[in-house]
Design a protein around this motif. Structure first.
Motif, PDB file in Angstrom:
ATOM      1  N   ASP A  15     -23.766   9.755  19.985  1.00 52.63           N
ATOM      2  CA  ASP A  15     -23.705   7.918  19.528  1.00 52.63           C
ATOM      3  C   ASP A  15     -23.898   7.444  18.535  1.00 52.63           C
ATOM      4  OD1 ASP A  15     -22.192   5.815  20.522  1.00 52.63           O
ATOM      5  OD2 ASP A  15     -24.313   5.301  21.713  1.00 52.63           O
ATOM      6  N   ARG A  16     -22.909   7.312  17.496  1.00 54.15           N
ATOM      7  CA  ARG A  16     -23.657   7.281  16.323  1.00 54.15           C
ATOM      8  C   ARG A  16     -21.815   6.129  15.502  1.00 54.15           C
ATOM      9  NH1 ARG A  16     -28.640   6.506  14.454  1.00 54.15           N
ATOM     10  NH2 ARG A  16     -29.277   8.831  14.518  1.00 54.15           N
ATOM     11  N   ASP A  17     -22.030   5.627  15.110  1.00 54.95           N
ATOM     12  CA  ASP A  17     -21.400   4.327  14.136  1.00 54.95           C
ATOM     13  C   ASP A  17     -20.165   4.546  13.252  1.00 54.95           C
ATOM     14  OD1 ASP A  17     -19.560   2.253  13.674  1.00 54.95           O
ATOM     15  OD2 ASP A  17     -20.887   1.168  13.141  1.00 54.95           O
ATOM     16  N   LEU A  18     -19.680   5.709  13.343  1.00 57.48           N
ATOM     17  CA  LEU A  18     -18.803   6.197  11.391  1.00 57.48           C
ATOM     18  C   LEU A  18     -17.466   4.914  11.695  1.00 57.48           C
ATOM     19  CD1 LEU A  18     -18.880  10.135  13.148  1.00 57.48           C
ATOM     20  CD2 LEU A  18     -20.492   8.739  12.295  1.00 57.48           C
ATOM     21  N   SER A  19     -17.834   3.522  11.918  1.00 56.69           N
ATOM     22  CA  SER A  19     -16.657   3.081  11.739  1.00 56.69           C
ATOM     23  C   SER A  19     -16.448   2.782  10.526  1.00 56.69           C
ATOM     24  CB  SER A  19     -16.654   2.074  12.392  1.00 56.69           C
ATOM     25  OG  SER A  19     -17.671   0.814  12.146  1.00 56.69           O
ATOM     26  N   CYS A  35     -25.591  14.362   9.694  1.00 56.05           N
ATOM     27  CA  CYS A  35     -24.550  13.707   9.342  1.00 56.05           C
ATOM     28  C   CYS A  35     -24.284  11.962   9.468  1.00 56.05           C
ATOM     29  CB  CYS A  35     -23.954  14.780   8.766  1.00 56.05           C
ATOM     30  SG  CYS A  35     -24.531  16.110   7.715  1.00 56.05           S
ATOM     31  N   PHE A  36     -24.163  12.512  11.175  1.00 58.82           N
ATOM     32  CA  PHE A  36     -23.406  11.110  11.660  1.00 58.82           C
ATOM     33  C   PHE A  36     -24.781   9.727  11.909  1.00 58.82           C
ATOM     34  CE2 PHE A  36     -20.685  13.677  14.824  1.00 58.82           C
ATOM     35  CZ  PHE A  36     -19.772  13.982  13.764  1.00 58.82           C
ATOM     36  N   ALA A  37     -26.317  10.305  11.572  1.00 56.46           N
ATOM     37  CA  ALA A  37     -26.767   9.593  11.163  1.00 56.46           C
ATOM     38  C   ALA A  37     -26.769   8.602   9.585  1.00 56.46           C
ATOM     39  CB  ALA A  37     -27.763  10.073  11.762  1.00 56.46           C
ATOM     40  N   LEU A  38     -26.760   9.101   9.121  1.00 50.73           N
ATOM     41  CA  LEU A  38     -26.602   9.110   7.655  1.00 50.73           C
ATOM     42  C   LEU A  38     -25.432   7.894   7.401  1.00 50.73           C
ATOM     43  CD1 LEU A  38     -27.828  12.462   5.412  1.00 50.73           C
ATOM     44  CD2 LEU A  38     -28.427  10.471   5.476  1.00 50.73           C
TER      45      LEU A  38
END
Ligand code: OOB
Length: 542
Positions: free
Chosen positions: A301-305, A271-274
């Motif tokens: 470590d994913r950009d969820l901004s 989900c974070f990758a998506l």
């Protein structure tokens, strides 16, 4: 209205129309409007596939024509059991256009649930994937077809085996290429589809939702969530959940020209990758998943901004967990208290932080009527706990083909008894304090204790069974079977689970704990005293 459904009183319906709540458009027409307005914007993303509004609209027309060519007509019930994939969305809109009625079942359902649904709804068709999470749905379809004669057609997404490929539905049809014009399509006031109730009864109840009422719910919840064409919604929970389909979910986001991204699972890595790849702005989860995601935040470590709002609902979100959401995800938390039956409460972006953390929001419509009553049905003062009763422009007036149950599930004024114990705050907020209904909330899944008891009691070495929730740090609650064994000894937990599975009971309903007892505590009315049983079992290590 469809046979077996209960309509709103005429004057109430007229009022909802006059107030402009029910706009008089069907869900199938809505998609047509969206396609005209949003044209080449991407509507749906699923894996590698990206579908624009116009493509979606055309695909839906083709499938509607294909269904019609195979004799699926207005008011026919079709049990839909598909995972989160474009076909789910396409099929439902195609059925909406025909006025045929999808019955939403969950991918986790098995023969026990599906044969019941098909039989109860007298479904003419059943739609499945070939396999999903290692389970072959074509085998299940074989059982269903053998047991329920009304089921004429099985459509399969993927390798069809002996059945009709879903893909064949969108092939050019012989004869007039007519997907059903407005002259024979459904009316806005008609039932559009059926949701499943979390259920207190031994068998799940079907909730009729009309085009008017559902369009209203999705539109208002989208407004409250500030959904516009920049919204990218990640559908994490199963599409057949009301939460995912229309709170505002898929329908609310499509109605605003946003983009819907379908996730195939709930785990934080996927989900974070998506979220990073699609720049997701909005998603909805249950508290158990929120927990997993909070943990995942530590090591993934994913950009969820891009995330603006994380909706959490379906089970109680405890304030300690709620407080961690905004700092960890750097987005707004929205609590959602809803039910497939209708009533939807949400916290608002304008609420003060304490309200967002400590309440489950307030109703989305000024026409939602809420009553909180004591066991005698008398209203309790604001701030005191009682059972929540509700009626309104998108809350059902009766379950499908269930007159006996309806007689007790609604009061004489048409208020639905939610079975939830709530307290109202001075600001009109709802705080969920517990429930009086015999339901176990495992993660976000609802398990009817009565239903599981029926199956456990059928085991030859069980004399009597009572099924209760036990508190669990991960899932909130788990299913516990309390059993008085027969004279020749009790089954083990493993044997009990195998027995229930062999009866076609879905996995999420299987007991995860077994407690053997000589007798059950009884109430004054000689019913099993589940409150005491829970207290006793909670204390024991069983
Ligand atoms: C949602 O719908 P259902 O039909 O699966 O379950 C409804 C029941 C409610 O009656 C209540 O007992 C519980 O689920 N529930 C909550 C809750 N939201 C639902 N209990 C405590 N806190 C909450 N926030 O679960 C549903 C439907 C639409 C939107 C969100 C959830």
């Amino acid at each position: 209205m469809l046979e077996g459904c209960v309509d709103w009183p005429r004057e109430t319906a007229d009022r909802y129309r006059k107030l402009g709540l029910w706009e008089g458009r069907t869900l199938g027409d809505e998609l047509r409007r969206w396609a005209v307005e949003y044209r080449d914007r991407v509507a749906l993303v699923s894996g590698e596939r990206r579908v624009t509004y116009r493509e979606l609209d055309a695909w839906v027309d083709r499938v509607a024509a294909g269904l019609r060519a195979r004799g699926i007509a207005r008011d026919d019930r079709v049990v839909v059991q598909l995972p989160n994939a474009c076909e789910f969305v396409v099929l439902c809109f195609a059925l909406y256009r025909l006025g045929a009625l999808p019955v939403f079942s969950l991918p986790a359902h098995r023969a026990n649930e599906i044969t019941y649904l098909c039989r109860h709804a007298e479904a003419v068709a059943y739609v499945v994937p070939d396999t999903h999470h290692g389970f072959d749905y074509r085998t299940l379809a074989g059982t269903v077809k053998a047991e329920v004669p009304s089921v004429r057609e099985v459509f399969v997404v993927g390798d069809p085996g002996p059945y009709t490929p879903f893909a064949a539905l969108s092939a050019p049809q012989d004869g007039p290429a007519d997907a059903g014009g407005p002259e024979d399509g459904p009316e806005p006031h008609d039932v559009a589809f059926f949701l499943l109730s979390g259920g207190t009864t031994a068998l799940p109840k079907l909730i009729p939702r009309t085009h008017d009422d559902y369009a209203y719910q999705t539109r208002v919840s989208a407004e409250i969530c500030g959904v516009d064409e920049t919204c990218v919604y990640l559908a994490v929970l199963p599409l057949p959940f009301n939460f995912t389909w229309g709170c505002p979910g898929v329908l609310g986001v499509l109605g605003a020209g946003g983009r819907v991204v379908l996730a195939s699972g709930t785990d934080p890595e996927e989900c974070f990758a998506l979220i990073e790849a699609e720049r997701v702005t909005l998603t909805s989860v249950v508290p158990t998943i929120a927990h997993m995601w909070l943990d995942g935040r530590e090591w993934i470590d994913r950009d969820l901004s891009s995330l603006r709002t994380l909706q959490i609902g379906s089970a109680k979100l405890h304030p300690e967990v709620a407080r961690r959401i905004e700092p960890s995800f750097d987005c707004a938390l929205q609590q959602v208290f809803g039910m497939a039956e209708g009533l939807l409460c949400m916290t608002r972006s304008t609420d003060d932080p304490e309200t967002v953390v400590t309440t489950q929001g307030r109703p989305i419509s000024p026409e939602d009527e809420l009553r909180v009553v004591d066991p005698q049905g008398r209203p309790v003062p604001v701030g005191e706990t009682g059972e929540l009763l509700t009626r309104g422009p998108y809350t059902l007036r009766g379950y499908y083909r269930a007159p006996e149950h309806n007689a007790t599930a609604f009061d004489e004024d048409g208020f639905y008894r939610t079975g939830d114990l709530v307290r109202m705050t001075g600001q009109g907020g709802v705080v969920v304090e517990g429930r009086v209904k015999d339901v176990i909330v495992r993660g976000g899944d609802k398990v009817s204790a009565t239903e599981v008891e029926r199956h456990v009691s059928a085991h030859p070495r069980v004399r009597q069974a009572a099924v209760i929730p036990v508190t669990d740090p991960v899932l909130g609650e788990r299913v516990c079977a309390c059993v008085i064994p027969a004279a020749d000894g009790a089954p083990s937990l493993k044997e009990l689970k195998t027995f229930l599975s062999s009866r076609g009971v879905a996995d999420f309903k299987l007991p995860e704990r077994l407690v053997l007892l000589d007798s059950f505590p009884l109430t004054g009315l000689n019913k099993v005293d589940k409150k005491r049983l829970r207290a006793d079992v909670g204390e024991s290590r069983g």
